[in-house]
Write a protein that holds these residues in place. Structure first.
Motif, short mmCIF file in Angstrom:
data_model
loop_
_atom_site.label_atom_id
_atom_site.label_comp_id
_atom_site.label_asym_id
_atom_site.label_seq_id
_atom_site.Cartn_x
_atom_site.Cartn_y
_atom_site.Cartn_z
N LYS A 153 30.77 18.56 -11.39
CA LYS A 153 32.18 18.89 -11.60
C LYS A 153 32.34 20.33 -12.06
O LYS A 153 33.24 21.05 -11.59
N VAL B 170 31.52 22.80 -9.08
CA VAL B 170 32.57 22.77 -8.05
C VAL B 170 33.81 23.52 -8.53
O VAL B 170 34.41 24.31 -7.79
N LYS B 171 34.17 23.30 -9.79
CA LYS B 171 35.32 24.01 -10.36
C LYS B 171 35.07 25.52 -10.39
O LYS B 171 35.94 26.32 -10.01
N ALA C 67 35.23 27.04 -6.87
CA ALA C 67 36.58 27.02 -6.29
C ALA C 67 37.53 27.99 -6.98
O ALA C 67 38.41 28.57 -6.34
N THR C 68 37.35 28.17 -8.28
CA THR C 68 38.27 29.03 -9.03
C THR C 68 37.81 30.48 -9.09
O THR C 68 38.46 31.32 -9.70
N GLY D 166 28.37 20.28 -4.79
CA GLY D 166 29.25 19.12 -4.86
C GLY D 166 28.91 18.01 -3.88
O GLY D 166 29.50 16.93 -3.96
N SER E 167 35.14 17.60 -5.00
CA SER E 167 35.96 18.71 -4.49
C SER E 167 37.00 19.08 -5.54
O SER E 167 37.39 18.27 -6.38
N TRP E 168 37.45 20.34 -5.48
CA TRP E 168 38.43 20.85 -6.44
C TRP E 168 39.83 20.50 -5.99
O TRP E 168 40.25 20.80 -4.87
N ASN E 169 40.56 19.83 -6.85
CA ASN E 169 41.96 19.48 -6.60
C ASN E 169 42.81 20.51 -7.34
O ASN E 169 43.07 20.38 -8.54
N ALA E 170 43.23 21.54 -6.62
CA ALA E 170 43.93 22.65 -7.26
C ALA E 170 45.26 22.21 -7.86
O ALA E 170 45.65 22.66 -8.95
N LYS F 27 41.80 19.59 -11.38
CA LYS F 27 40.62 18.80 -11.74
C LYS F 27 39.74 18.58 -10.52
O LYS F 27 40.15 18.88 -9.39
N VAL F 28 38.57 18.05 -10.77
CA VAL F 28 37.62 17.76 -9.69
C VAL F 28 37.74 16.30 -9.30
O VAL F 28 37.78 15.41 -10.16
#
Length: 547
Positions: free
Chosen positions: A340, A343-344, A347-348, A359, A431-434, A438-439
């Motif tokens: 987690k 992945v964060k 993505a960020t 991930g 996966s990153w949920n923008a 959260k992941v």
């Protein structure tokens, strides 16, 4: 729980009402609404957490198997290490004089920031048995994500605090499917033996097993397995068997024999606190910050990495945010925690160079649970050791290895209970949920059907041979299979894919993964010995070449 609670004095049987009351209390229906003691608060304050602005040569995120191995070996090589742990230290007794609460009576120490227990066995005889508890940074996290509940240990020692201690080395012929890029000769010649020695692994005395009341449930499991033609094997464990013999004899405080397992073990279990972490602390070069949570890792302007850490209280609230720098960072937050976070960060934009494998490859080690209802002439015993010591091996023929598990209710249930590990091929991705910040994990509960089918290769045959049936009251109403959970999360930062073949993260020199997220979803057995052995292999290489 005393016999007088379970039985009417002088009666030969147990009324249905008392049976339900007694069992539900053991499985978690009695919640002690206790709160931390002044001694606990004082101990927490006395710990010396990492200072804001600190610079450390090595920061290890997590104190489970991989992180503990890394910390010890780095310290032995003369390197100062600071470990960050989200959970508590678990070194101070509560008001009952015990550090950990019993399986039978979960209290504020039991669950991680929940107001109600979330037990693997949620029902008994048609009645739900989860109960309210005070919200607290308890020892067991039941993290719900992507169609599955992932059970994880929270505290210094990670999963070693809450597992059954089954220390299984995979069969050599199965290893190629577990870690295809790793030299099996090296693992079986050097690193598995090193891990087993470091963990304090040993096997139950078979002669004692044959006679002691607390393993009657396992002897029934053996009889049924063997009558159906399945190999029954004794499984090594990290429990102190001499201590358990004394427990059974009544000469020392009871721990395993009192059914302790889910929420920690107060006496005989050799968790990481007693092994790798104790050795690491003894070097004088390892410090640990409990109740700290890493939220960001990013390259620092002057080299190394800037790490942002939230310090939390026992309610889970952030009290301070700290920024420190580290020359090197080891991700050891467990399969879910490490995956987690990575992945964060990818993505960020904090760690933009992590590759597309980050991930991926997450699995549940094929976990699925079930119970069988035995005949009255096959009692499993009202006293059951919380430490399992045996299994049924149908891996080659049916794709399942079944741990003969305890059901420590304190009363006779005539039930056999099993945790199966199967060759489930399904793998999920983080996966990153923008939008939600959260992941997410895309595991689907339906994917567990493969595990059920493999477990059935054992238990359908046993039921047919014994004339028995599955229990339908443990996981809900008329639900046979515990297909909603895993104790063994693996993958998400797979070795030789998201990392190189020794856990170095691609694109960011000085960042390493050293925990169960390296293993792609399955180990064929309980995974912690493999996680430990792989960490021993990787850290030896990293110390020799990178430091």
């Amino acid at each position: 729980m005393s016999d007088s609670v379970m039985h009417d004095k002088g009666s030969k049987g147990v009324s249905r009402r008392r049976f339900i009351a007694g069992t539900s209390s053991i499985l978690g229906a009695v919640a002690l609404a206790g709160h931390p003691t002044a001694a606990q608060a004082k101990a927490a304050a006395a710990a010396a957490p990492i200072d804001p602005g600190a610079h450390v040569p090595v920061l290890v995120i997590g104190t489970g198997y991989g992180g503990s191995v890394a910390a010890l070996r780095l310290a032995q090589a003369g390197i100062d290490v600071h470990m960050i742990e989200m959970g508590m230290a678990w070194d101070t007794p509560g008001s009952d004089g015990k550090i950990f609460c019993n399986t039978t009576s979960p209290d504020y120490r039991s669950y991680w920031l929940r107001t109600k227990t979330k037990q693997p066995i949620s029902n008994f005889l048609g009645f739900p048995i989860d109960k309210n508890t005070p919200r607290h940074t308890g020892i067991l996290d039941a993290e719900e994500m992507g169609g599955i509940i992932v059970y994880q240990g929270r505290g210094v020692g990670g999963g070693s605090l809450v597992n059954g201690g089954m220390a299984v080395t995979p069969r050599r012929e199965n290893f190629g499917a577990v870690l295809p890029s790793v030299n099996a000769d090296e693992m079986y010649g050097t690193y598995y033996p090193r891990a087993n020695a470091g963990l304090g692994v040993s096997t139950i005395d078979p002669a004692w097993f044959d006679t002691v009341d607390c393993y009657q449930y396992a002897r029934v499991g053996r009889k049924h397995a063997q009558r159906s033609g399945f190999p029954f094997i004794f499984v090594p464990d990290v429990y102190d068997w001499d201590y358990m013999k004394q427990e059974a004899a009544g000469t020392v405080p009871k721990s395993a024999v009192a059914g302790e397992i889910l929420y920690g073990n107060n006496h005989g279990k050799k968790s990481l606190q007693q092994t790798y972490i104790a050795q690491a602390k003894a070097t004088g070069k390892v410090t640990i910050s409990p109740l700290h949570k890493v939220t960001s890792v990013a390259p620092a302007a002057g080299g190394g990495y800037t790490v942002v850490i939230d310090q939390i209280n026992t309610n889970g609230d952030t009290t301070t945010t700290k920024t420190v720098t580290a020359d090197k960072v080891f991700f050891a937050a467990g399969s879910v925690g490490t995956s987690k976070l990575l992945v964060k960060l990818k993505a960020t934009g904090a760690l933009p160079n992590l590759n597309s494998e980050t991930g991926k490859g997450w699995g549940d080690n094929g976990n699925v649970m079930c119970g069988r209802a035995n005949h009255l002439w096959d009692p499993t015993g009202k006293v059951q050791s919380g430490i399992p010591c045996s299994g049924i091996d149908n891996w080659a023929a049916g794709g399942a290895f079944a741990e003969v598990a305890p059901l420590p209710t304190g009363i006779e249930t005539y039930a056999s209970f099993y945790l199966s590990i199967t060759k489930n091929p399904n793998r999920a991705q983080f996966s990153w949920n923008a939008a939600a910040g959260k992941v997410d994990l895309n595991w689907q509960t339906a994917w567990k059907q493969a595990s059920i089918d493999m477990a059935k290769t054992i238990f359908d045959k046993i039921n047919a041979k014994e004339g028995t049936i599955y229990r339908t009251d443990l996981f809900g109403t008329y639900k046979i299979w515990g297909d909603h959970l895993t104790y063994h999360p693996l993958g998400g930062a797979v070795l030789n894919k998201a990392t190189d073949n020794y856990g170095r993260l691609h694109g960011h020199p000085g960042l390493y993964v050293i925990d169960g997220s390296l293993i792609p979803g399955n180990t064929s057995v309980n995974p912690f010995v493999t996680i430990t052995a792989l960490a021993e292999r990787n850290i030896e290489k990293i110390i020799a070449t990178d430091l």
